[in-house]
Scaffold this motif. Structure first.
Motif, PDB file in Angstrom:
ATOM      1  N   ARG A   1      18.202  38.749 -21.431  1.00  7.42           N
ATOM      2  CA  ARG A   1      18.846  38.332 -20.185  1.00  7.42           C
ATOM      3  C   ARG A   1      19.554  36.988 -20.343  1.00  7.42           C
ATOM      4  O   ARG A   1      20.660  36.783 -19.826  1.00  7.42           O
ATOM      5  CB  ARG A   1      17.818  38.284 -19.060  1.00  7.42           C
ATOM      6  CG  ARG A   1      17.396  39.662 -18.555  1.00  7.42           C
ATOM      7  CD  ARG A   1      16.321  39.553 -17.492  1.00  7.42           C
ATOM      8  NE  ARG A   1      16.071  40.826 -16.842  1.00  7.42           N
ATOM      9  CZ  ARG A   1      15.316  41.795 -17.340  1.00  7.42           C
ATOM     10  NH1 ARG A   1      14.718  41.614 -18.519  1.00  7.42           N
ATOM     11  NH2 ARG A   1      15.129  42.928 -16.680  1.00  7.42           N
ATOM     12  N   LYS A   2      18.945  36.045 -21.062  1.00  5.73           N
ATOM     13  CA  LYS A   2      19.590  34.753 -21.272  1.00  5.73           C
ATOM     14  C   LYS A   2      20.807  34.896 -22.177  1.00  5.73           C
ATOM     15  O   LYS A   2      21.789  34.167 -22.025  1.00  5.73           O
ATOM     16  CB  LYS A   2      18.600  33.765 -21.865  1.00  5.73           C
ATOM     17  CG  LYS A   2      17.588  33.245 -20.850  1.00  5.73           C
ATOM     18  CD  LYS A   2      16.713  32.150 -21.438  1.00  5.73           C
ATOM     19  CE  LYS A   2      15.762  31.596 -20.386  1.00  5.73           C
ATOM     20  NZ  LYS A   2      14.901  30.519 -20.957  1.00  5.73           N
TER      21      LYS A   2
ATOM     22  N   LYS B   1      23.534  36.110 -20.006  1.00  2.00           N
ATOM     23  CA  LYS B   1      23.979  34.996 -19.151  1.00  2.00           C
ATOM     24  C   LYS B   1      24.851  34.029 -19.932  1.00  2.00           C
ATOM     25  O   LYS B   1      25.875  33.542 -19.428  1.00  2.00           O
ATOM     26  CB  LYS B   1      22.764  34.272 -18.579  1.00  2.00           C
ATOM     27  CG  LYS B   1      23.114  33.158 -17.593  1.00  2.00           C
ATOM     28  CD  LYS B   1      21.857  32.543 -17.002  1.00  2.00           C
ATOM     29  CE  LYS B   1      22.230  31.459 -15.993  1.00  2.00           C
ATOM     30  NZ  LYS B   1      21.023  30.832 -15.406  1.00  2.00           N
TER      31      LYS B   1
ATOM     32  N   GLU C   1      28.589  32.914 -18.910  1.00  2.00           N
ATOM     33  CA  GLU C   1      28.871  31.550 -18.461  1.00  2.00           C
ATOM     34  C   GLU C   1      29.562  30.697 -19.512  1.00  2.00           C
ATOM     35  O   GLU C   1      30.247  29.735 -19.166  1.00  2.00           O
ATOM     36  CB  GLU C   1      27.568  30.882 -18.015  1.00  2.00           C
ATOM     37  CG  GLU C   1      26.922  31.596 -16.834  1.00  2.00           C
ATOM     38  CD  GLU C   1      25.700  30.866 -16.304  1.00  2.00           C
ATOM     39  OE1 GLU C   1      25.356  29.803 -16.864  1.00  2.00           O
ATOM     40  OE2 GLU C   1      25.100  31.356 -15.323  1.00  2.00           O
TER      41      GLU C   1
END
Length: 248
Positions: free
Chosen positions: A16-17, A20, A24
């Motif tokens: 998930r990171k 992300k 981003e």
């Protein structure tokens, strides 16, 4: 894919990171499920290379096992390393901590030898009884006659511990290095996910990670990539290794 695997494997970010970071930092909209798919694909392609690479092992091996969680249940990872070159020669994932997985892990390591080293082989482990029993199996299976040196306890209370403690500490440091990367996952969701993740971590550790042994300038096993081809079949794996190597 190269960016995803750099974040997920090299930097130890969770799925998930990683997704992300892609959104981003790079403005690439990708789901964590796609990152998992990339991980699975790269692992399938890279595994034959990692497992069949000519490590030219020394006669000093050390083994240890550590626990992980798969689907919330305790499982185990078995690692066997060459204590001279520091390369990981074997890795296995199992649901139990018994002699069967121990034999599989040792067989994977011994397959790296071109011929039996015989009694000169130093196999260092903790006091777990599965290792001497597995050694008996290899005596029957391959006629390999070697001794398992077991370093027991935390203090050097005997001559064996004093002599072989440094080798045992190396495999324990390897376990801690692996667990530092594993913690980001909060446990694996599937059996395949565990094996794919550990396979990629071993590839990173052996071939991409700068090591203290090389003054943190080069990986343990340098692989010279052929332009637009590489040593590994498949554009996915070539892209992964090339991009991560370029990252450093």
């Amino acid at each position: 894919m190269g960016l995803c695997l750099t974040y997920h494997v090299n930097l130890g970010l969770s799925l998930r990171k990683t997704a992300k970071a892609m959104r981003e930092i790079h403005n690439i909209n990708i789901s964590y499920t796609m990152v998992a798919n990339y991980t699975r694909t790269a692992s399938v392609i890279i595994k034959p290379f990692v497992d069949s690479f000519d490590y030219n092992p020394s006669n000093n091996l050390a083994s240890d096992e550590t626990y992980i969680k798969i689907k919330g249940l305790k499982s185990y990872v078995w690692l066997i390393m060459d204590t001279v070159s520091r390369s990981i020669l074997s890795y296995q994932v199992s649901k139990s901590r018994d002699i069967g997985p121990c034999i599989h892990a040792m067989r994977m390591a011994f397959d790296k030898f071109k011929e039996s080293p015989g009694k000169v082989l130093k196999f260092i482990s903790d006091g777990y009884t599965a290792y001497p029993l597995a050694a008996q199996q290899f005596k029957i299976e391959k006629d390999w006659d070697f001794d398992v040196t077991q370093v027991i306890g935390l203090t050097n209370d005997d001559a064996v511990s004093k002599e072989f403690r440094p080798f045992k500490q190396r495999i324990e440091r390897l376990n801690r290095t692996f667990k530092a990367s594993y913690r980001a996952t909060c446990g694996y969701g599937t059996d395949d996910g565990a094996y794919y993740g550990i396979n990629l971590w071993v590839a990173y550790y052996n071939f991409l990670r700068p090591h203290e042994l090389r003054r943190r300038k080069r990986p343990l096993n340098e692989v010279h990539m052929l332009k637009n081809a590489g040593n590994i079949p498949g554009g996915v794996a070539t892209s992964y290794l090339s991009r991560i190597a370029g990252y450093f």
